[in-house]
Design an enzyme around this catalytic site. Structure first.
Site, short mmCIF file in Angstrom:
data_model
loop_
_atom_site.label_atom_id
_atom_site.label_comp_id
_atom_site.label_asym_id
_atom_site.label_seq_id
_atom_site.Cartn_x
_atom_site.Cartn_y
_atom_site.Cartn_z
N HIS B 46 28.28 -31.09 -17.75
CA HIS B 46 27.97 -30.27 -16.53
C HIS B 46 26.48 -30.53 -16.22
O HIS B 46 26.11 -29.50 -15.65
CB HIS B 46 28.09 -28.78 -17.10
N SER B 177 34.06 -21.25 -22.97
CA SER B 177 34.93 -20.97 -22.02
C SER B 177 36.26 -20.43 -22.63
O SER B 177 36.39 -20.42 -23.88
CB SER B 177 35.24 -22.34 -21.19
#
Lengths: 335, 335
Positions: B46, B177
């Site tokens: 990311h 997540s």
């Protein structure tokens, strides 16, 4: 043997026992409602099955039913209260109600509560908020009852975390602890001489196992998502201990009895932005999309959080609440 | 091949590319800082690895870099903003900064953001708050990329959830997540021809498997804690869509590209109650208690959230940041 009891009889009986124990009438009503509602929704482990232990903790002086929560610090939408070792369910109900009042005023609020006792079913406080039109997030720390990921000694709590919101025809509630299986669930598999559906912890040799007996003996259940639930449990404890300036999981574990807990109640008031109808539309869109899925087991269905417990509630409201007769006899035998 | 790049060179290069793309200078600085910080902390997936895709999404019109967030509704500590499909990292940074300002005023705050784009590393916004002395909870919905528990079709998002707080010598950050393993992680195991350390999803036949290839093909990764992470993912989506009056996971999934996301930024200001020193004492008590545990693998250690990423940061600040040379060449080749 399982017997069935009407909700009003259950709630009234518990209320009378609490009054006999010395609860003020309004406190007894709320406390009995919370125990009865947990049982109504099928959470007997934190409802009727725990009532006798709750009463004996009053006798032992762990719970002081004369105590009321005391405000320690406040800054607009953020407040810190001391539960003064009062009744956990009453303190938690008070704290969420206080958070609701603050959310009316500020849109979002947080009440941190220290020195409280076990709140029994955390979902009750989520429902309290959701039924009144609020969204809520709340959690409690606990004694150390799991290893942190990689460890082989209990170091973190299963720290139940609750998310709730209004819905139609019923609120949407998630009430989950950080352990994959509770001790109560593992004992239930053990009594039936069954394995857990998934590995639920480590045995004394440090091997992951689905044998409930081995995990109960080792005291090493696993957290949800392994390292992830372990991390989340640590964060929830940090937030609770800091915001309430109360005891951490480690500090709670220094006593023999689980008491003096720290809790956080966050409440949001979505009706500042949306009508109830608009909110229900969004809820129904998300839940119906989620459920519109084929399933791995063709006889199963995809469920959303609390779908099952509200089905149990509807059934038990009609047919009576399932309670072990021995549990009921023990409650009736209380002073 | 892996090369090493100094933080300032990485951040400056990305900033220049963003300015060339048309970003305002201050937006380019913040966006580059966020991509560079993710990479510095070892989250290349990311960070730097995603930069070229980010730039191409600007070219495709998915991200409108001229857009600024627009306030839609507000009620004291609760605000609703429209991200107007601007840069996801800039929008999220803006929203958390706004939540910090509101937390100063009210003690706790919530900024809900709709119509935004992928925020890249969610932990960046937790760090933003924690480094300035705040505690934060934030999350994003995503496109449907997991089945709800029991289902065999993608219906829920992996909806990253972040908790952060100040600490000493560094903030404490959880960035997780709802899927046990990300697609990036599964692909990395697959490239090395390795099995996952634990079953991470279902194959097309609906059997749980630790074979990354089968899960990537079936698109059926599992959520953390099975039914629990599935429920939490649904609740996070409900909260985000309602508070922002934005798109749900299901609605995001109607487009080919993941865009128009809904996010929530909750910020708390513990310094209204505690000194920084007192807060650090509580953090250190909890973390040192947690780490003071023997381990199943005698060569391992118990870690708290972000312990590893701050070690990576320290190492990479000293030795340079590890980046695939091909990734770097592609960035240098951008206009």
């Amino acid at each position: 043997m399982i017997m069935k009891i009407a909700y009003t009889i259950l709630a009234d009986t518990l209320k009378d026992k609490l009054i006999n124990k010395g609860f003020e009438k309004s406190d007894a009503l709320e406390c009995a409602r919370l125990f009865a509602q947990a049982t109504l929704d099928g959470v007997n482990s934190h409802g009727v099955n725990r009532f006798v232990l709750f009463m004996s903790n009053i006798d032992k002086g762990i719970i002081d039913i004369q105590s009321k929560p005391l405000k320690i610090k406040s800054f607009n939408a953020l407040e810190q209260w001391d539960g003064q070792l009062g009744s956990g369910p009453n303190n938690a109900s008070f704290a969420m109600t206080r958070a609701m009042t603050l959310a009316d005023q500020y849109g979002i609020s947080c009440v941190a509560l220290r020195n409280t006792n076990h709140w029994m079913r955390g979902g009750n406080y989520g429902l309290l908020a959701a039924e009144a039109g609020y969204m809520s997030i709340c959690w409690s720390n606990t004694m150390p009852n799991m290893p942190a990921w990689g460890g082989n000694m209990p170091r973190i709590g299963n720290n139940p975390l609750i998310f709730s919101m209004p819905g139609n025809p019923h609120p949407i509630l998630l009430d989950m602890s950080m352990s994959l299986f509770s001790y109560g669930k593992m004992e239930s598999y053990q009594r039936q001489d069954k394995k857990l559906p998934y590995p639920g912890g480590f045995n004394k040799a440090g091997e992951m196992t689905d044998d409930p007996q081995s995990i109960i003996e080792s005291m090493l259940p696993i957290s949800i998502g392994y390292w992830k639930g372990s991390g989340l449990s640590i964060m929830l404890d940090l937030f609770a201990a800091i915001l309430s300036e109360g005891r951490s999981t480690g500090e709670v574990g220094q006593d023999d009895e689980e008491s003096g807990l720290s809790q956080v109640f966050i409440c949001l008031s979505p009706d500042k932005f949306l009508s109830k109808g608009k909110m229900h539309d969004i809820v129904n869109e998300i839940l119906s999309y989620t459920k519109k899925s084929s399933t791995i087991d063709p006889d199963a269905e995809v469920r959303y959080p609390s779908e099952r417990s509200f089905r149990i509630r509807a059934k038990q409201l009609e047919e009576g609440i399932e309670v072990h007769d021995q549990v009921w006899q023990e409650i009736l035998a209380l002073g």
